[in-house]
Scaffold this motif. Structure first.
Motif, mmCIF file in Angstrom:
data_model
loop_
_atom_site.group_PDB
_atom_site.id
_atom_site.type_symbol
_atom_site.label_atom_id
_atom_site.label_comp_id
_atom_site.label_asym_id
_atom_site.label_seq_id
_atom_site.Cartn_x
_atom_site.Cartn_y
_atom_site.Cartn_z
ATOM 1 N N GLU A 155 17.508 -23.057 23.928
ATOM 2 C CA GLU A 155 16.246 -22.695 24.578
ATOM 3 C C GLU A 155 15.540 -23.924 25.149
ATOM 4 O O GLU A 155 15.083 -23.876 26.305
ATOM 5 C CB GLU A 155 15.343 -21.941 23.599
ATOM 6 N N GLU A 197 20.143 -15.712 26.570
ATOM 7 C CA GLU A 197 19.531 -15.547 25.249
ATOM 8 C C GLU A 197 20.293 -14.507 24.427
ATOM 9 O O GLU A 197 20.659 -14.761 23.263
ATOM 10 C CB GLU A 197 18.069 -15.139 25.380
ATOM 11 N N SER A 216 22.210 -11.829 29.746
ATOM 12 C CA SER A 216 21.296 -12.963 29.664
ATOM 13 C C SER A 216 21.829 -13.992 28.678
ATOM 14 O O SER A 216 22.495 -13.660 27.690
ATOM 15 C CB SER A 216 19.898 -12.516 29.232
ATOM 16 N N SER A 266 14.847 -17.509 29.494
ATOM 17 C CA SER A 266 15.491 -16.372 28.830
ATOM 18 C C SER A 266 16.212 -15.455 29.801
ATOM 19 O O SER A 266 17.020 -14.614 29.394
ATOM 20 C CB SER A 266 14.458 -15.565 28.030
ATOM 21 N N GLU A 267 15.922 -15.586 31.103
ATOM 22 C CA GLU A 267 16.524 -14.709 32.107
ATOM 23 C C GLU A 267 17.834 -15.256 32.669
ATOM 24 O O GLU A 267 18.544 -14.565 33.399
ATOM 25 C CB GLU A 267 15.533 -14.481 33.257
ATOM 26 N N TYR A 279 20.273 -20.815 19.400
ATOM 27 C CA TYR A 279 19.552 -20.574 20.656
ATOM 28 C C TYR A 279 18.159 -21.202 20.609
ATOM 29 O O TYR A 279 17.779 -21.940 21.524
ATOM 30 C CB TYR A 279 19.426 -19.079 20.939
ATOM 31 N N ASP A 280 17.394 -20.922 19.560
ATOM 32 C CA ASP A 280 16.005 -21.373 19.485
ATOM 33 C C ASP A 280 15.892 -22.894 19.451
ATOM 34 O O ASP A 280 15.018 -23.469 20.099
ATOM 35 C CB ASP A 280 15.322 -20.787 18.251
#
Length: 452
Positions: free
Chosen positions: A165, A148, A146, A177-178, A160-161
């Motif tokens: 994201e 994430e 993934s 997230s997938e 990431y966040d």
């Protein structure tokens, strides 16, 4: 006869190529317009696509070759684009490594790790291990991981966040997230032409994609185009034999004997006609096109984050000259497929999104609004392991001999090259049907020459 289900760009490309090879081919489109997501709307100047539509080279070499064969090469223009993030009322460019440092929610260390990732250098083990500049060259190694998990390990949780994201949510909504790490790497590290400042160079067909649709229709011939004609059934018994067609406003069903069928629509229609079930998840995105004389930003694609009900703003006239539209700036507002937009009426979406647009960009004046149009379209979610879910071009083993697929879930579309991928998918079907391709997912083959 060869039947093509769907008057999309991929369907028209397949039909035109087959027609040029001497096949009797007919396109059946359920609606009254051709082009699919490359369909256009009128403006005070050039027509404009209902959703953003461009080419990326060198990945779209075959699409560019097709345009040249159709006599449209002189209309294909290449322009550098800018990408950015909207944070606290400001659009921050995010094309060059030094621009990452200016992002207000990333530290210098985060910016350095992001820059390394964008450059293809793995610094996740530094200083215990030396940076690895070739760690991401083979994207397929990360298909089952993934995004994430990969980004938290190879960049940082904050990168990431705060950076990825929002970008993934803008494209994939709640399924961000997938998404597969291979999809992220393909977008970060794919071969593409950029300027010295990291801005991607993208292509646009002056006069809109309508030029392409018209040229393909001319190559096919008007007698080969049937609009308001929905294919309701495909009869197969080891091999495709016939199709059933329902025409809008007419009673009864017509039957056509066919030698092969190319399905150039979404996976839901593919399943309904053949029983083949595509496991690649799909999501519905909403796009609102706004026309105004007010300039809002010179950044082409802006990730909005949580500041607006829409997730992306695409400034079309930061890419194509505004004088093509009589001085009217053209903007696309897109969401990532969130259910809130999917379940709302176009009138509600337009009211809420325009209010948010004015809040985020105070220069926007509702009284200056020249046009607003809402479109919904379906796109795949390239989740971890997606490669096994892509639909083969040739479905002889899965369905029956003579069944081919050129829709958005086919392998040549990856990674969401909407116009270039559609052309590749259509031509791949024509190649395979004609026996000029060795692999079901091969996209090489004979070129298409326009009718005189």
């Amino acid at each position: 006869m060869i039947a093509v289900v769907g008057g999309t760009v991929s369907g028209l490309a397949a039909a035109a190529s087959l027609a040029q090879r001497g096949y009797d081919v007919r396109v059946f489109e359920a609606g009254d317009e051709l082009g699919g997501v490359a369909g256009t709307a009128a403006t005070n100047g050039d027509p404009i696509e209902a959703v953003p539509c461009s080419l990326s080279r060198p990945r779209d070499e075959r699409a560019c070759a097709l345009l040249a064969d159709l006599g449209l090469a002189t209309h294909l223009e290449w322009h550098p684009t800018r990408t950015g993030r909207y944070v606290d009322g400001t659009v921050h460019p995010t094309d060059a490594p030094w621009e990452f440092v200016a992002l207000p929610d990333l530290s210098f260390g985060d910016a350095a790790r992001l820059a390394a990732l964008r450059s293809g250098v793995d610094v996740s083990g530094f200083p215990r291990t030396l940076p690895n500049p070739g760690a991401y060259d083979e994207h397929d190694a990360f298909v089952d991981v993934s995004a994430e998990r990969f980004l938290r390990a190879h960049a940082s949780s904050r990168v990431y966040d705060r950076f990825f994201e929002p970008l993934l949510a803008a494209r994939f909504g709640s399924r961000a997230s997938e998404v597969s790490a291979a999809w992220v790497l393909d977008h970060l590290r794919a071969e593409r032409e950029t300027t010295r400042f990291g801005r991607e160079v993208r292509g646009y067909l002056a006069g809109s994609a309508a030029r392409l649709v018209d040229a393909l229709v001319e190559t096919i011939g008007p007698e080969g185009i049937h609009t308001n004609a929905r294919v309701s059934a495909v009869d197969v018994d080891g091999a495709v034999e016939s199709i059933a067609v329902d025409r809008t406003g007419e009673s009864g069903t017509e039957s056509y004997a066919v030698d092969a069928v190319v399905i150039a629509t979404g996976p839901a229609q593919l399943e309904g006609l053949t029983g083949y079930r595509c496991s690649l998840p799909m999501r519905t995105r909403t796009c609102v096109r706004v026309s105004t004389t007010t300039p809002l930003t010179d950044v082409y694609r802006v990730t909005m984050g949580a500041d607006a009900p829409f997730d992306e703003l695409v400034a079309h006239t930061a890419f194509v000259a505004v004088d093509r539209y009589d001085g009217h700036h053209q903007y696309y507002l897109l969401d990532g497929g969130r259910s809130a937009a999917r379940d709302q009426s176009p009138a509600t979406i337009e009211r809420r999104w325009l209010e948010a647009l004015g809040t985020c960009f105070p220069a926007f004046d509702r009284t200056d609004l020249r046009a607003v149009e809402t479109t919904r379209f379906r796109q795949p979610v390239y989740e971890a392991g997606y490669r096994t879910a892509l639909v083969p071009v040739d479905l002889a083993d899965e369905v029956a001999d003579g069944v081919y697929y050129a829709g958005v879930a086919s392998a040549p579309h990856y990674p969401e090259r909407r116009l270039g991928g559609a052309i590749d998918a259509g031509l791949a079907c024509a190649d395979r049907l004609d026996g000029s391709s060795e692999s079901p997912d091969q996209t090489d083959g004979a070129s298409l020459t326009a009718s005189a």
